[in-house]
Design a protein around this motif. Structure first.
Motif, short mmCIF file in Angstrom:
data_model
loop_
_atom_site.label_atom_id
_atom_site.label_comp_id
_atom_site.label_asym_id
_atom_site.label_seq_id
_atom_site.Cartn_x
_atom_site.Cartn_y
_atom_site.Cartn_z
N ASP A 223 25.01 16.61 -30.37
CA ASP A 223 23.89 15.73 -30.02
C ASP A 223 22.56 16.37 -30.40
N HIS A 224 22.43 17.68 -30.15
CA HIS A 224 21.20 18.38 -30.52
C HIS A 224 20.99 18.32 -32.03
N ILE A 225 22.05 18.55 -32.78
CA ILE A 225 21.94 18.52 -34.25
C ILE A 225 21.57 17.12 -34.72
N HIS B 197 21.26 18.79 -43.66
CA HIS B 197 21.39 19.76 -44.74
C HIS B 197 22.68 20.56 -44.57
N THR B 198 22.66 21.60 -43.74
CA THR B 198 23.82 22.46 -43.54
C THR B 198 23.92 22.83 -42.07
N ASP B 199 25.08 22.61 -41.49
CA ASP B 199 25.30 22.98 -40.09
C ASP B 199 26.65 23.67 -39.94
N VAL B 200 26.68 24.67 -39.04
CA VAL B 200 27.79 25.61 -38.95
C VAL B 200 28.34 25.66 -37.54
N ILE B 201 29.66 25.78 -37.42
CA ILE B 201 30.29 26.09 -36.14
C ILE B 201 31.03 27.42 -36.29
N VAL B 202 30.87 28.27 -35.27
CA VAL B 202 31.61 29.53 -35.23
C VAL B 202 32.54 29.46 -34.02
N THR B 203 33.83 29.42 -34.27
CA THR B 203 34.82 29.31 -33.20
C THR B 203 36.19 29.67 -33.73
N GLU B 204 37.06 30.12 -32.83
CA GLU B 204 38.46 30.36 -33.18
C GLU B 204 39.34 29.19 -32.74
N ASP B 205 38.73 28.18 -32.16
CA ASP B 205 39.44 26.98 -31.72
C ASP B 205 39.46 25.98 -32.87
N SER B 206 40.60 25.84 -33.53
CA SER B 206 40.67 25.00 -34.73
C SER B 206 40.42 23.52 -34.41
N ALA B 207 40.85 23.06 -33.24
CA ALA B 207 40.63 21.66 -32.87
C ALA B 207 39.13 21.40 -32.69
N MET B 208 38.43 22.35 -32.06
CA MET B 208 36.99 22.20 -31.89
C MET B 208 36.29 22.21 -33.25
N ALA B 209 36.75 23.09 -34.13
CA ALA B 209 36.15 23.16 -35.46
C ALA B 209 36.31 21.85 -36.20
N GLU B 210 37.50 21.26 -36.14
CA GLU B 210 37.73 19.99 -36.84
C GLU B 210 36.89 18.87 -36.25
N LYS B 211 36.70 18.88 -34.95
CA LYS B 211 35.85 17.87 -34.32
C LYS B 211 34.42 17.99 -34.83
N PHE B 212 33.93 19.21 -34.90
CA PHE B 212 32.58 19.46 -35.40
C PHE B 212 32.45 19.01 -36.85
N ILE B 213 33.41 19.38 -37.67
CA ILE B 213 33.39 19.03 -39.10
C ILE B 213 33.39 17.51 -39.29
N LEU B 214 34.17 16.82 -38.47
CA LEU B 214 34.26 15.37 -38.59
C LEU B 214 32.97 14.69 -38.16
N ARG B 215 32.35 15.19 -37.09
CA ARG B 215 31.21 14.47 -36.50
C ARG B 215 29.85 14.92 -37.00
N ALA B 216 29.74 16.12 -37.52
CA ALA B 216 28.43 16.58 -37.99
C ALA B 216 28.04 15.81 -39.25
N ASP B 217 26.95 15.05 -39.18
CA ASP B 217 26.54 14.19 -40.29
C ASP B 217 25.62 14.97 -41.22
N SER B 218 26.19 15.95 -41.90
CA SER B 218 25.42 16.85 -42.76
C SER B 218 26.02 16.86 -44.15
N ALA B 219 25.17 17.15 -45.13
CA ALA B 219 25.68 17.23 -46.50
C ALA B 219 26.67 18.37 -46.66
N ILE B 220 26.46 19.46 -45.89
CA ILE B 220 27.36 20.61 -45.91
C ILE B 220 27.68 20.97 -44.47
N VAL B 221 28.95 21.08 -44.15
CA VAL B 221 29.40 21.51 -42.82
C VAL B 221 30.30 22.73 -43.02
#
Length: 417
Positions: free
Chosen positions: A331-333, A340-364
């Protein structure tokens, strides 16, 4: 001196003629021209570095910021990197003529979508003289003619690099007008380029927010651009602390003046080591501006103002906020990012995939630094810029992004009933 409108009109007609010639040039000829251009860049090292020193001296007299000076500066190593980038573009696969897809209709007609150049590209940029070589190389390799208009602070450097590039192009038997440089600092030339419909097919601005906004507001030809590089890194609660620390410091401090530099760090409230992250950034020389939760971590942190969350600092300054989970980070992003570019740092693969799917950025990105938001790092060779729009090209724009397509229909005598 020729009036800016007439100057751009003349350059546009010359570029259109050069483009007509380029449509019949082989892949081998374009590659040879860029190989020769790289060789000429190295051969002209003394004149290019001397020109850059003149620009740097003028920039210091004008009190340009350290970030701007870093973008402007060329030394022997940076010039070698510029030449190497041109050589790399020379050996990349030619996108022109590639068949995107092919279908055969029931009546026997064969339909193909085939990549073709955009035509005449106008590129308006600031500070970075390497863009002169990068843009020229990418435009020529993809079969386009280009009109370059650099910033006044780099007028000497751009002229020297352009002269070397043209020498290589001419040596290979291609038209000098395929790569043209607007050699006036009159801002009216920019306005003339923006209104040159019919002569220039697309404008690509590369520079600060005021330049890009002017281009987007005034252009009468299509624009490929990004306005801001407000890049975020979100440290999830399950992030590996060693990875998180290394990524955060690199994303902000490797080079603070590039559009892929992290400008906001979001830390999950359940991440176990937020203090270590903030201390590492402070000790690396970064000013940290934090929300109330972050302020409690270190007395050196400065209170963040509302405007900080919407600021592209391009400097060793970072806004940091504590968030309650990945949804609040997203929501903050969405509220403050620039796509432009937004990054998630996590070892939780499900959380990472959620972020990748929902972050509306040219580069995730997942578990890496936003400083990799660069066409060279993507294996694209030099880039012409990062596009944050949704049409035509998105992310690093390189050879493929400088092409469009046409339909080719092959028949055996069919007529429509």
């Amino acid at each position: 001196m020729t009036e800016p409108a007439q100057l751009i009109s003349d350059m546009g007609r010359k570029a259109r003629s050069a483009f007509s010639i380029l449509t019949g040039v082989s892949d081998a000829q374009k590659s040879a021209a860029l190989t020769a251009a790289a060789r000429q860049l190295r051969a002209h090292q003394d004149s290019i570095l001397a020109a850059n020193q003149r620009d740097m001296a003028s920039a210091r007299d004008r009190d340009l910021t350290d970030a701007m000076l870093d973008r402007l500066m060329i030394d022997a190593d940076r010039l070698e990197a510029i030449a190497a980038a041109v050589e790399h573009v020379a050996v990349l696969p030619d996108p022109v003529g590639q068949v995107i897809d092919r279908t055969e209709r029931p009546n026997g007609l064969v339909m193909e979508r085939v990549r073709v150049p955009l035509g005449v590209i106008g590129i308006i940029y600031e500070s970075r003289p390497n863009v002169t070589a990068d843009a020229a190389a990418l435009a020529l390799r993809s079969g386009n003619a280009v009109i370059l208009r650099g910033g006044s602070e780099a007028i000497q450097s751009n002229g020297a690099i352009h002269a070397a590039m043209v020498a290589g192009v001419v040596e290979a038997g291609l038209p000098a007008d395929a790569i043209q440089l607007v050699q006036t600092t009159d801002r009216a030339a920019v306005g003339a380029m923006l209104k040159a419909a019919g002569l220039i097919d697309i404008i690509i601005p590369r520079g600060g927010k005021s330049l890009v906004k002017r281009v987007q507001d005034e252009a009468r030809v299509p624009v490929l651009a990004h306005l801001d590089g407000i890049c975020h890194s979100y440290i999830g609660k399950d992030a590996d602390p060693d990875k998180a620390l290394a990524i955060a410091v690199n994303a902000k401090m490797r080079r603070t003046g590039i559009c892929g530099a992290m400008e906001t760090l979001l830390i999950d409230q359940d991440y176990p080591a937020p203090g270590a992250l903030v201390r590492a950034l402070l000790e690396s020389g970064c000013e940290v501006r934090g929300d109330d939760s972050i302020l409690e971590l270190d007395e050196r942190i400065v209170p963040a103002e509302a405007s900080d969350w919407d600021t592209e600092y391009l400097a060793p300054v970072l806004s940091v906020a504590m968030v309650n989970g990945v949804d609040e980070a997203l929501d903050h992003i969405a509220d403050h990012g620039s796509h432009h570019t937004d990054v998630i740092v996590t070892e939780d693969s499900a959380m990472a995939e959620k972020f990748i799917l929902r972050a509306d950025s040219a580069i995730v990105m997942h578990n890496t630094s936003s400083q990799f938001a660069d066409g060279g790092e993507f294996g694209l060779g030099a880039e012409i810029g990062i596009s944050t729009g949704r049409l035509h090209a998105r992310g690093p724009v390189a050879l493929e992004g400088l092409t469009t397509y046409k339909w080719v229909v092959r028949g055996t005598g069919q007529v429509r009933a």
